[in-house]
Scaffold this motif. Structure first.
Motif, PDB file in Angstrom:
ATOM      1  N   SER A  12      49.641  44.090  39.698  1.00 24.10           N
ATOM      2  CA  SER A  12      49.088  44.318  38.370  1.00 24.10           C
ATOM      3  C   SER A  12      48.836  42.980  37.674  1.00 24.10           C
ATOM      4  O   SER A  12      49.762  42.315  37.207  1.00 24.10           O
ATOM      5  N   LEU A  13      47.593  42.587  37.617  1.00 23.80           N
ATOM      6  CA  LEU A  13      47.235  41.301  37.028  1.00 23.80           C
ATOM      7  C   LEU A  13      47.594  41.203  35.540  1.00 23.80           C
ATOM      8  O   LEU A  13      48.061  40.149  35.101  1.00 23.80           O
ATOM      9  N   PRO A  14      47.409  42.259  34.749  1.00 28.13           N
ATOM     10  CA  PRO A  14      47.748  42.134  33.326  1.00 28.13           C
ATOM     11  C   PRO A  14      49.213  41.790  33.076  1.00 28.13           C
ATOM     12  O   PRO A  14      49.522  41.045  32.147  1.00 28.13           O
ATOM     13  N   ALA A  18      55.475  32.872  36.559  1.00 26.56           N
ATOM     14  CA  ALA A  18      54.647  34.063  36.330  1.00 26.56           C
ATOM     15  C   ALA A  18      53.185  33.769  36.660  1.00 26.56           C
ATOM     16  O   ALA A  18      52.502  34.603  37.273  1.00 26.56           O
ATOM     17  N   ALA A  19      52.691  32.597  36.277  1.00 23.34           N
ATOM     18  CA  ALA A  19      51.298  32.245  36.562  1.00 23.34           C
ATOM     19  C   ALA A  19      51.072  32.108  38.066  1.00 23.34           C
ATOM     20  O   ALA A  19      50.049  32.560  38.587  1.00 23.34           O
ATOM     21  N   ARG A  20      52.005  31.511  38.762  1.00 23.83           N
ATOM     22  CA  ARG A  20      51.862  31.378  40.219  1.00 23.83           C
ATOM     23  C   ARG A  20      51.844  32.749  40.903  1.00 23.83           C
ATOM     24  O   ARG A  20      51.062  32.981  41.818  1.00 23.83           O
ATOM     25  N   ARG A  21      52.711  33.645  40.437  1.00 24.23           N
ATOM     26  CA  ARG A  21      52.716  34.998  41.000  1.00 24.23           C
ATOM     27  C   ARG A  21      51.391  35.708  40.702  1.00 24.23           C
ATOM     28  O   ARG A  21      50.856  36.422  41.542  1.00 24.23           O
ATOM     29  N   GLY A  22      50.879  35.518  39.493  1.00 19.86           N
ATOM     30  CA  GLY A  22      49.590  36.102  39.130  1.00 19.86           C
ATOM     31  C   GLY A  22      48.458  35.524  39.959  1.00 19.86           C
ATOM     32  O   GLY A  22      47.549  36.248  40.389  1.00 19.86           O
ATOM     33  N   LEU A  23      48.506  34.219  40.207  1.00 18.57           N
ATOM     34  CA  LEU A  23      47.486  33.571  41.030  1.00 18.57           C
ATOM     35  C   LEU A  23      47.522  34.128  42.455  1.00 18.57           C
ATOM     36  O   LEU A  23      46.475  34.415  43.039  1.00 18.57           O
ATOM     37  N   GLU A  24      48.723  34.321  42.989  1.00 17.90           N
ATOM     38  CA  GLU A  24      48.862  34.883  44.337  1.00 17.90           C
ATOM     39  C   GLU A  24      48.317  36.313  44.397  1.00 17.90           C
ATOM     40  O   GLU A  24      47.602  36.671  45.341  1.00 17.90           O
ATOM     41  N   ALA A  25      48.673  37.123  43.408  1.00 23.19           N
ATOM     42  CA  ALA A  25      48.207  38.516  43.384  1.00 23.19           C
ATOM     43  C   ALA A  25      46.691  38.576  43.256  1.00 23.19           C
ATOM     44  O   ALA A  25      46.027  39.370  43.940  1.00 23.19           O
ATOM     45  N   ALA A  26      46.134  37.735  42.410  1.00 22.44           N
ATOM     46  CA  ALA A  26      44.685  37.728  42.218  1.00 22.44           C
ATOM     47  C   ALA A  26      43.972  37.215  43.465  1.00 22.44           C
ATOM     48  O   ALA A  26      42.927  37.745  43.846  1.00 22.44           O
ATOM     49  N   ALA A  64      32.072  37.475  37.429  1.00 15.44           N
ATOM     50  CA  ALA A  64      32.174  38.932  37.288  1.00 15.44           C
ATOM     51  C   ALA A  64      33.597  39.328  36.911  1.00 15.44           C
ATOM     52  O   ALA A  64      34.563  38.716  37.373  1.00 15.44           O
ATOM     53  N   PRO A  65      33.749  40.338  36.072  1.00 13.65           N
ATOM     54  CA  PRO A  65      35.096  40.816  35.743  1.00 13.65           C
ATOM     55  C   PRO A  65      35.846  41.239  37.000  1.00 13.65           C
ATOM     56  O   PRO A  65      35.250  41.776  37.935  1.00 13.65           O
ATOM     57  N   GLY A  66      37.128  40.949  37.032  1.00 13.74           N
ATOM     58  CA  GLY A  66      37.946  41.361  38.160  1.00 13.74           C
ATOM     59  C   GLY A  66      38.897  40.281  38.616  1.00 13.74           C
ATOM     60  O   GLY A  66      39.161  39.306  37.905  1.00 13.74           O
ATOM     61  N   ALA A  67      39.398  40.461  39.809  1.00 15.28           N
ATOM     62  CA  ALA A  67      40.470  39.612  40.329  1.00 15.28           C
ATOM     63  C   ALA A  67      40.056  38.142  40.461  1.00 15.28           C
ATOM     64  O   ALA A  67      40.853  37.254  40.156  1.00 15.28           O
ATOM     65  N   ALA A  68      38.842  37.870  40.908  1.00 14.21           N
ATOM     66  CA  ALA A  68      38.418  36.472  41.078  1.00 14.21           C
ATOM     67  C   ALA A  68      38.339  35.761  39.730  1.00 14.21           C
ATOM     68  O   ALA A  68      38.753  34.606  39.603  1.00 14.21           O
ATOM     69  N   ARG A  69      37.820  36.441  38.737  1.00 14.07           N
ATOM     70  CA  ARG A  69      37.751  35.829  37.393  1.00 14.07           C
ATOM     71  C   ARG A  69      39.159  35.607  36.835  1.00 14.07           C
ATOM     72  O   ARG A  69      39.451  34.564  36.255  1.00 14.07           O
TER      73      ARG A  69
END
Length: 162
Positions: free
Chosen positions: A50-52, A73-81, A103-108
């Protein structure tokens, strides 16, 4: 505007937030900020993709000056994305065109989180790493749609500082 229900949520994360995640966020809103982190970390453990949640965690910890936790937290978010967007795990090996970062989504979200990491590293006094992250942002987002110019300006302002 509420990041989880407003336009920003769709633009940054690419869609609506899962109901289970929204429940954790709602519970976290009912307690003092310094106690909300425990609820958000629990949400992160129950929904690691969950990116949010990652976003809320790194914003919360950075706002409280808890830079070690914000970085985690940012590193975990970067890994998930990266996983969700099909990007390499190592941010240094991501090349222009590897994904549609506009584009909206995981890459952005990945690109946005890379900017957050640059800011966190700058606040931690880790200028070289912050500069490397900004250089990567410049390569991947040459028109600065994600706003890395803010971190770039802070780096320039801090030149000469120990």
């Amino acid at each position: 505007m509420n990041i989880l229900t407003g336009v920003e949520s769709t633009e940054l994360f690419g869609g609506a937030v899962a109901p289970a995640v929204a429940h954790w966020v709602e519970q976290a809103r009912k307690v003092p900020r310094e106690h909300a982190a425990a609820m958000l970390w629990a949400a992160s453990l129950s929904s690691p993709q969950s990116l949010p949640i990652h976003y809320l965690l790194y914003k919360l910890h950075a706002g409280l000056g808890e830079l070690d936790q914000a970085q985690q937290a940012a590193r975990r978010g970067l890994e998930a994305a990266a996983q969700a967007a099909g990007l390499p795990a190592d941010w240094r090996s991501v090349t222009p065109g590897a994904a549609d970062f506009a584009a909206p989504g995981a890459a952005r979200f990945w690109l946005f989180t890379l900017k957050a990491l640059a800011f966190i590293h700058l606040r931690r006094g880790e200028r070289a790493l912050a500069q490397a992250l900004v250089a990567q942002l410049d390569r991947l987002d040459p028109t600065d749609q994600i706003g890395a110019g803010v971190v770039r300006a802070l780096l320039r302002q801090s030149e000469g500082a120990p």
